[in-house]
Design an enzyme around this catalytic site. Structure first.
Site, PDB file in Angstrom:
ATOM      1  CG  HIS A 111      55.503 -36.047  72.892  1.00 28.11           C
ATOM      2  ND1 HIS A 111      55.505 -36.371  71.565  1.00 28.11           N
ATOM      3  CD2 HIS A 111      56.656 -35.355  73.107  1.00 28.11           C
ATOM      4  CE1 HIS A 111      56.607 -35.899  70.989  1.00 28.11           C
ATOM      5  NE2 HIS A 111      57.331 -35.279  71.906  1.00 28.11           N
ATOM      6  CG  ASP A 188      55.057 -41.884  75.659  1.00 29.81           C
ATOM      7  OD1 ASP A 188      56.247 -42.147  75.901  1.00 29.81           O
ATOM      8  OD2 ASP A 188      54.705 -40.847  75.057  1.00 29.81           O
ATOM      9  CD  GLN A 191      60.613 -37.027  78.848  1.00 28.82           C
ATOM     10  OE1 GLN A 191      61.528 -36.927  79.660  1.00 28.82           O
ATOM     11  NE2 GLN A 191      60.711 -36.559  77.625  1.00 28.82           N
ATOM     12  CE  LYS A 214      62.203 -38.526  74.266  1.00 26.15           C
ATOM     13  NZ  LYS A 214      62.348 -37.087  74.120  1.00 26.15           N
ATOM     14  CB  CYS A 355      56.120 -32.376  70.930  1.00 22.64           C
ATOM     15  SG  CYS A 355      57.355 -32.059  69.686  1.00 22.64           S
TER      16      CYS A 355
HETATM   17  N1  PMP Z   1      56.548 -39.273  74.281  1.00 29.42           N
HETATM   18  C1  PMP Z   1      57.126 -38.475  75.191  1.00 29.42           C
HETATM   19  C2  PMP Z   1      56.520 -38.376  76.557  1.00 29.42           C
HETATM   20  C3  PMP Z   1      58.266 -37.753  74.863  1.00 29.42           C
HETATM   21  O1  PMP Z   1      58.834 -36.956  75.760  1.00 29.42           O
HETATM   22  C4  PMP Z   1      58.809 -37.896  73.561  1.00 29.42           C
HETATM   23  C5  PMP Z   1      60.060 -37.136  73.141  1.00 29.42           C
HETATM   24  N2  PMP Z   1      60.052 -35.786  73.439  1.00 29.42           N
HETATM   25  C6  PMP Z   1      58.182 -38.749  72.665  1.00 29.42           C
HETATM   26  C7  PMP Z   1      57.053 -39.426  73.060  1.00 29.42           C
HETATM   27  C8  PMP Z   1      58.712 -38.965  71.285  1.00 29.42           C
HETATM   28  O2  PMP Z   1      59.948 -39.608  71.352  1.00 29.42           O
HETATM   29  P1  PMP Z   1      60.847 -39.796  70.037  1.00 29.42           P
HETATM   30  O3  PMP Z   1      60.982 -38.412  69.457  1.00 29.42           O
HETATM   31  O4  PMP Z   1      62.133 -40.323  70.568  1.00 29.42           O
HETATM   32  O5  PMP Z   1      60.130 -40.712  69.134  1.00 29.42           O
END
Ligand code: PMP
Length: 398
Positions: A111, A188, A191, A214, A355
């Site tokens: 991401h 990270d 998910q 999430k 993203c």
């Molecule tokens: N890493 C991953 C794998 C994600 O799916 C996301 C959210 N789509 C993020 C980071 C960023 O998370 P946040 O927008 O809650 O900071």
């Protein structure tokens, strides 16, 4: 379970954008509004009873979340979310300790939140950023990873579960080999947390990042897990009130973690809502049962999509066993058109690059449709989205 979520009482729709954010159970909403209605006060500072109560609630939340991942409470640092947690490591650890020529390894699956902070260090500090490539089926090429590792590698930062493909990283392999060359590992887990149990003891990572929203919790709060063995190396991300031990006109010293890492008034109601979300998971979700349920949903959806002229992304066999999302791309149809058609049928999915532009480029596409599940999605809902997708494709291709 759907009825635990006021959102579904107020909205008649199929919600399949859970990888972006999940809906919130009533207990989370109630915990937050009850805090504001009954206990609202600053934490860690007041000497009156109410402030003490708020402090206890806030610190209880930290303890519950620490227990959820098997950490000590002082290793759980509240952040705004995963993005801030990764930026935290980039600013307060990597920028402090790494020098030009040091290497950071990430993967092509990441991401943007786990790419851009490292690109910035590449530009400003001369850090060398390397990517573990994916193979044809979207799985990581671990042989290339092993070749990349050397004593120049200082950090490996990778996703637990891809937010596009839904595939899982072999973290045991990544972490064991990173540690063998003296590198640290940031995972990270954005998910992962609403779908599988994550124990920091078993994982043995050096940093872990995730977001409450999430995993049925509120927005505006997440966690950076900084284990005790890393705390002497990690500088405060922000400085100011609440994080100092003492301050004079030209000197300041820091309080102990976790306060050292939480400058300013923290997200108190959000932490309390986050605890309620974790309590909800603990009492309503068995991760083994959930895995089987999500595998059924994912398997059924993949089998149906295989009859449509679309390219399903990722390692399909793995997803049929342990996935909780399915992404696909069409040569002729933009993902936004597909999502707009589904929206007319009151079905919410994500369309675009999620993203993860570099991953889409690597896959030779610009965008995809992502259907992502949470514990409350049902087999009947999957049949409904399949029916609408077939209607749409038939109307376009016949
Ligand atoms: N890493 C991953 C794998 C994600 O799916 C996301 C959210 N789509 C993020 C980071 C960023 O998370 P946040 O927008 O809650 O900071």
């Amino acid at each position: 379970m759907l009825m635990d979520f006021p959102f579904f009482r107020n909205n008649k729709l199929l919600y399949f954008d859970n990888a972006a954010t999940t809906q919130k159970p009533g207990v989370v909403i109630d915990a937050m509004s009850s805090f504001y209605a009954r206990h609202n006060a600053p934490v860690h500072r007041g000497v009156y009873a109410l402030a003490e109560e708020a402090t206890i609630l806030y610190e209880d939340a930290r303890s519950a979340i620490a227990q959820f991942i098997g950490a000590y409470p002082d290793e759980v640092i509240f952040t705004k979310g995963t993005t801030e947690a990764i930026n935290f490591v980039a600013s307060s650890w990597a920028q402090v300790h790494l020098k030009a020529g040091d290497e950071i390894i990430i993967t092509e699956l990441e991401h943007h939140a786990n790419i851009v902070p490292w690109i910035r260090l590449e530009k400003t500090r001369g850090i060398v950023l390397k990517y573990i490539p994916i193979k044809e089926d979207g799985t990581l090429d671990y042989a290339v990873y092993l070749e990349m590792l050397s004593e120049k590698t200082k950090l490996v930062s990778c996703t637990h579960t891809s937010n596009v493909l839904g595939s899982h990283t072999d973290l045991d392999l990544i972490i064991e080999h990173a540690h063998s060359v003296g590198a640290y590992v940031l995972v990270d887990a954005a998910q992962a947390m609403a779908h599988s149990s994550v124990s920091v003891q078993e994982l043995n990572a050096d940093f872990l990042a995730f977001s409450a929203h999430k995993m049925f919790g509120p927005t505006g709060i997440g966690v950076l897990y900084v284990p005790r063995h890393m705390q002497s190396q990690v500088e405060p991300y922000q400085v100011g009130g609440g994080m100092v031990y003492s301050v004079d006109f030209h000197e300041a010293s820091w309080a102990k973690p976790p306060q050292r890492y939480e400058a300013g008034t923290p997200p108190i109601a959000e932490a309390i809502g986050f605890k309620a979300a974790v309590d909800y998971i603990n009492t309503h979700i068995s991760f083994d049962d959930l895995k089987a349920h999500e595998a059924r949903l994912t398997g059924r959806l993949i089998n149906a999509l295989q009859h449509l002229p679309v390219r399903i992304l990722g390692p399909l066999d793995e997803l049929k066993h342990s996935g909780h999302m399915v992404s696909f791309a069409s040569e002729n149809l933009h993902s936004h058109d597909i999502a707009a058609y589904l929206d007319k049928h009151r079905i919410a999915v994500r369309a675009g690059n999620h993203c993860a532009k570099p991953l889409h480029r690597r896959l030779g596409i610009t965008d995809s449709v992502r259907i992502s599940f949470a514990a409350y999605n049902t087999e009947d809902e999957v049949e409904q989205i399949i029916e609408v997708l077939f209607q749409f494709c038939n109307s376009k291709y016949v």
